[in-house]
Scaffold this active site. Structure first.
Site, PDB file in Angstrom:
ATOM      1  N   SER A  40       0.905  -1.033   0.058  1.00 28.80           N
ATOM      2  CA  SER A  40       0.059  -0.002   0.211  1.00 28.80           C
ATOM      3  C   SER A  40       0.898   1.244   0.046  1.00 28.80           C
ATOM      4  O   SER A  40       0.545   2.308  -0.805  1.00 28.80           O
ATOM      5  CB  SER A  40      -0.859   0.005   1.176  1.00 28.80           C
ATOM      6  OG  SER A  40      -1.904  -1.064   1.316  1.00 28.80           O
ATOM      7  N   ARG A  63       1.219   7.766   5.981  1.00 27.82           N
ATOM      8  CA  ARG A  63       0.170   7.136   6.928  1.00 27.82           C
ATOM      9  C   ARG A  63      -1.012   7.769   7.006  1.00 27.82           C
ATOM     10  O   ARG A  63      -2.112   6.973   7.021  1.00 27.82           O
ATOM     11  CB  ARG A  63       0.889   6.929   8.335  1.00 27.82           C
ATOM     12  CG  ARG A  63       0.315   5.826   9.083  1.00 27.82           C
ATOM     13  CD  ARG A  63       0.955   5.146  10.241  1.00 27.82           C
ATOM     14  NE  ARG A  63       2.064   4.408   9.703  1.00 27.82           N
ATOM     15  CZ  ARG A  63       1.961   3.286   9.454  1.00 27.82           C
ATOM     16  NH1 ARG A  63       0.915   2.615   9.805  1.00 27.82           N
ATOM     17  NH2 ARG A  63       3.273   2.487   9.047  1.00 27.82           N
ATOM     18  N   HIS A  66      -2.688   6.343   3.746  1.00 33.41           N
ATOM     19  CA  HIS A  66      -2.859   4.978   3.994  1.00 33.41           C
ATOM     20  C   HIS A  66      -4.179   4.847   4.816  1.00 33.41           C
ATOM     21  O   HIS A  66      -5.022   3.933   4.498  1.00 33.41           O
ATOM     22  CB  HIS A  66      -1.760   4.394   4.660  1.00 33.41           C
ATOM     23  CG  HIS A  66      -2.004   2.858   4.976  1.00 33.41           C
ATOM     24  ND1 HIS A  66      -2.220   2.364   6.110  1.00 33.41           N
ATOM     25  CD2 HIS A  66      -1.948   1.963   4.058  1.00 33.41           C
ATOM     26  CE1 HIS A  66      -2.188   1.175   6.070  1.00 33.41           C
ATOM     27  NE2 HIS A  66      -1.995   0.804   4.875  1.00 33.41           N
TER      28      HIS A  66
END
Length: 241
Positions: A40, A63, A66
């Protein structure tokens, strides 16, 4: 060999491993789950390409992407870092700080493994019956009242706000009043009423380390991912020292 921010690097490059947060075993993840996360991140790297964040900032921004699948956060100036934000967060973690959240959803999404390993504490008073009663009596929101309730916990601590602009405004007021002095405020409230404005106000706090963003977007997943990223960065830094 891969490309990151326009530069070539290898999978065994320490900076690459640090950005991908150690190993599956170290993260208490299965190899399958760890591989999904790694892939990812690689997809995010590929789609974003060049950006203006430094290495530590990018670990945090990536992040957030994500957690939200929202590439708007990678845009120029979309996430704003006070110049001392990450350093101050690291210092607070080193001192075993308390992390104060605005709502239970943010608290639930913060890594319990990292909290335990780092010896940190977490608090959220939004569901406290006394907070609810006081909010009704004073004509305030529970979020405002919960922040006042957490004044001592905030001192030298990290504040994570992802839902309530009124909570962020209250923290800003408390700091200006000299009631509390947090080490870091991560203010990413989502919404339409006062969300963008509260973040603009936070960005004016030049003496208060903060991480915030521009606009209406934010939320529990965004702010908790920032907290988790900071803890992982700190653990990576300590393990490589």
């Amino acid at each position: 060999m891969r490309l990151r921010n326009g530069l070539a690097y290898k999978d065994n490059d320490p900076s690459y491993r640090n950005q991908h947060s150690g190993t599956a075993a170290g993260r208490a993840m299965s190899e399958k789950a760890f591989d999904i996360e790694k892939r990812s991140f690689e997809m995010i790297e590929s789609e974003v390409g060049n950006h203006e964040y430094d290495e530590k900032e990018w670990v945090i921004v990536r992040r957030v992407i994500h957690a939200t699948a929202d590439f708007d956060f990678a845009g120029k100036g979309k996430i704003i870092f006070h110049k001392k934000a990450i350093e101050s967060g690291f210092n607070a973690i080193r001192e075993g700080c308390t992390i104060v959240t605005d709502v239970d959803m943010v608290l639930a999404a913060i890594s319990k493994k990292s909290i335990i390993e780092l010896g940190l504490k977490t608090v959220c008073y939004i569901s406290d019956s006394m907070v609810a009663e006081q909010a009704r009596r004073l004509g305030k929101t529970r979020s405002e009242t919960a922040m006042r309730r957490a004044a001592k916990d905030m001192d030298g601590g990290i504040i994570a706000i992802g839902n309530a602009p009124t909570a962020l405004y209250e923290v800003i007021n408390m700091v200006r009043e000299g009631i509390t002095k947090p080490a870091l405020v991560v203010g990413i409230p989502v919404g339409f009423v006062s969300a963008a404005e509260s973040k603009e106000e936070l960005a004016k706090m030049h003496d208060l380390p903060f991480i915030t963003n521009v606009g209406r977007k934010g939320g529990s997943s965004a702010v908790s991912s920032i907290i988790n990223a900071i803890m992982l960065l700190y653990q990576s830094k300590e393990s490589s020292a």
